[in-house]
Design a protein around this motif. Sequence first.
Motif, PDB file in Angstrom:
ATOM      1  N   ILE A  49       0.877  -1.171   0.000  1.00 51.08           N
ATOM      2  CA  ILE A  49       0.000   0.000   0.000  1.00 51.08           C
ATOM      3  C   ILE A  49       0.917   1.225   0.000  1.00 51.08           C
ATOM      4  O   ILE A  49       1.698   1.422   0.921  1.00 51.08           O
ATOM      5  CB  ILE A  49      -0.918   0.015   1.232  1.00 51.08           C
ATOM      6  N   GLU A  91      -1.533   6.379  -1.653  1.00 51.98           N
ATOM      7  CA  GLU A  91      -2.838   5.834  -1.288  1.00 51.98           C
ATOM      8  C   GLU A  91      -3.149   6.087   0.179  1.00 51.98           C
ATOM      9  O   GLU A  91      -4.288   6.423   0.543  1.00 51.98           O
ATOM     10  CB  GLU A  91      -2.880   4.331  -1.580  1.00 51.98           C
ATOM     11  N   ARG A  95      -6.381   8.363   1.659  1.00 48.71           N
ATOM     12  CA  ARG A  95      -7.349   7.853   2.636  1.00 48.71           C
ATOM     13  C   ARG A  95      -7.397   8.735   3.882  1.00 48.71           C
ATOM     14  O   ARG A  95      -8.461   8.990   4.448  1.00 48.71           O
ATOM     15  CB  ARG A  95      -6.994   6.416   3.022  1.00 48.71           C
ATOM     16  N   SER A 103      -4.928  -8.704  -2.946  1.00 51.60           N
ATOM     17  CA  SER A 103      -5.407  -7.358  -2.675  1.00 51.60           C
ATOM     18  C   SER A 103      -5.293  -7.054  -1.191  1.00 51.60           C
ATOM     19  O   SER A 103      -5.114  -7.945  -0.369  1.00 51.60           O
ATOM     20  CB  SER A 103      -6.864  -7.209  -3.127  1.00 51.60           C
ATOM     21  N   ALA A 104      -5.401  -5.772  -0.885  1.00 52.67           N
ATOM     22  CA  ALA A 104      -5.356  -5.334   0.511  1.00 52.67           C
ATOM     23  C   ALA A 104      -6.277  -4.141   0.663  1.00 52.67           C
ATOM     24  O   ALA A 104      -6.506  -3.386  -0.282  1.00 52.67           O
ATOM     25  CB  ALA A 104      -3.933  -4.968   0.909  1.00 52.67           C
ATOM     26  N   THR A 105      -6.820  -3.974   1.842  1.00 59.70           N
ATOM     27  CA  THR A 105      -7.676  -2.830   2.139  1.00 59.70           C
ATOM     28  C   THR A 105      -7.076  -2.057   3.302  1.00 59.70           C
ATOM     29  O   THR A 105      -6.354  -2.620   4.135  1.00 59.70           O
ATOM     30  CB  THR A 105      -9.104  -3.272   2.503  1.00 59.70           C
ATOM     31  N   ILE A 106      -7.380  -0.768   3.338  1.00 50.87           N
ATOM     32  CA  ILE A 106      -6.855   0.059   4.417  1.00 50.87           C
ATOM     33  C   ILE A 106      -7.955   0.989   4.912  1.00 50.87           C
ATOM     34  O   ILE A 106      -8.701   1.570   4.126  1.00 50.87           O
ATOM     35  CB  ILE A 106      -5.619   0.865   3.949  1.00 50.87           C
ATOM     36  N   LYS A 107      -8.067   1.098   6.226  1.00 53.80           N
ATOM     37  CA  LYS A 107      -9.019   1.990   6.863  1.00 53.80           C
ATOM     38  C   LYS A 107      -8.265   2.946   7.785  1.00 53.80           C
ATOM     39  O   LYS A 107      -7.171   2.628   8.262  1.00 53.80           O
ATOM     40  CB  LYS A 107     -10.053   1.192   7.663  1.00 53.80           C
ATOM     41  N   ALA A 141      -4.602  -1.988   8.127  1.00 53.70           N
ATOM     42  CA  ALA A 141      -4.413  -2.631   6.825  1.00 53.70           C
ATOM     43  C   ALA A 141      -4.721  -4.114   6.952  1.00 53.70           C
ATOM     44  O   ALA A 141      -4.269  -4.781   7.884  1.00 53.70           O
ATOM     45  CB  ALA A 141      -2.982  -2.432   6.341  1.00 53.70           C
ATOM     46  N   THR A 142      -5.476  -4.635   5.997  1.00 50.24           N
ATOM     47  CA  THR A 142      -5.894  -6.031   6.031  1.00 50.24           C
ATOM     48  C   THR A 142      -5.667  -6.673   4.676  1.00 50.24           C
ATOM     49  O   THR A 142      -6.044  -6.105   3.650  1.00 50.24           O
ATOM     50  CB  THR A 142      -7.385  -6.154   6.401  1.00 50.24           C
ATOM     51  N   GLY A 143      -5.036  -7.841   4.682  1.00 54.59           N
ATOM     52  CA  GLY A 143      -4.880  -8.627   3.464  1.00 54.59           C
ATOM     53  C   GLY A 143      -5.830  -9.807   3.479  1.00 54.59           C
ATOM     54  O   GLY A 143      -6.555 -10.039   4.455  1.00 54.59           O
ATOM     55  N   SER A 144      -5.831 -10.566   2.398  1.00 53.03           N
ATOM     56  CA  SER A 144      -6.769 -11.680   2.290  1.00 53.03           C
ATOM     57  C   SER A 144      -6.393 -12.874   3.146  1.00 53.03           C
ATOM     58  O   SER A 144      -7.212 -13.736   3.419  1.00 53.03           O
ATOM     59  CB  SER A 144      -6.873 -12.122   0.822  1.00 53.03           C
TER      60      SER A 144
END
Length: 229
Positions: free
Chosen positions: A105, A109, A113, A145-149, A168-171
């Motif tokens: 990430i 990015e 956020r 993929s990864a998501t970030i909050k 941050a979270t991955g699969s």
Amino acid sequence: VTLALAGLLAILGSQDTLAGKKSTKSLPVMLVDSVIVNSTIVRLGDVFTNTGDKSEIAIAYAPGPGQTATLDANWLYRVANAYKLKWRPLSIQENVIVQRESVVITREEIEDRILVALIDKGADPKSTVELSNRLMRIHVAGGLSATIKVEDVIFEPRMKRFTAVLVATGSSAPAQRTRVTGRVHKILDVPVLSNRLKPGEIIRKHHVKWIKVRAVRLQRDIILNKAGL
């Protein structure tokens, strides 16, 4: 980072006797120079070829996401002996580089956020975020993929400073929490010449372009609108 044999024994313990009944007799055991793993564990089959039914034996903890670890010749020889593999280093310089697979990430990015979260806290939408750590990137283990909050945002409007927690979270990995700090800069559109003009030339509309500049860098007499021009 050089992994020690103690790490090997701490992971395995009793596995030594479970996997030693069969061995690959026809093919020689060879070292793998570079390894990429998508797990918290490095296995015997990741490091050596032709290990037969011993390939799934865990021999060390993997490095963190995006990081690398070096397994040196002495450590590798002791592991080979521990699991009765017919291998020995050709020189003391032999080693294996283990890298943990990750999704990156980027700082851009992360800043985008954070800006969205800061606008909810009253920051000017015409702003940009600057992290204290300008080289920051987050590596998330595994997956495609990864998501970030952004959580726990604290914004100081007068000082234009903020703190926040990135989640941050991955699969294939638990959430990774990182505390970040930084500043918010107000951005203004400023007219500049798009190309060099000769003395006496008339400045026309197509000669002007608009660029974004931090407000703190501008003098008070700078023209910021078309009417002023």
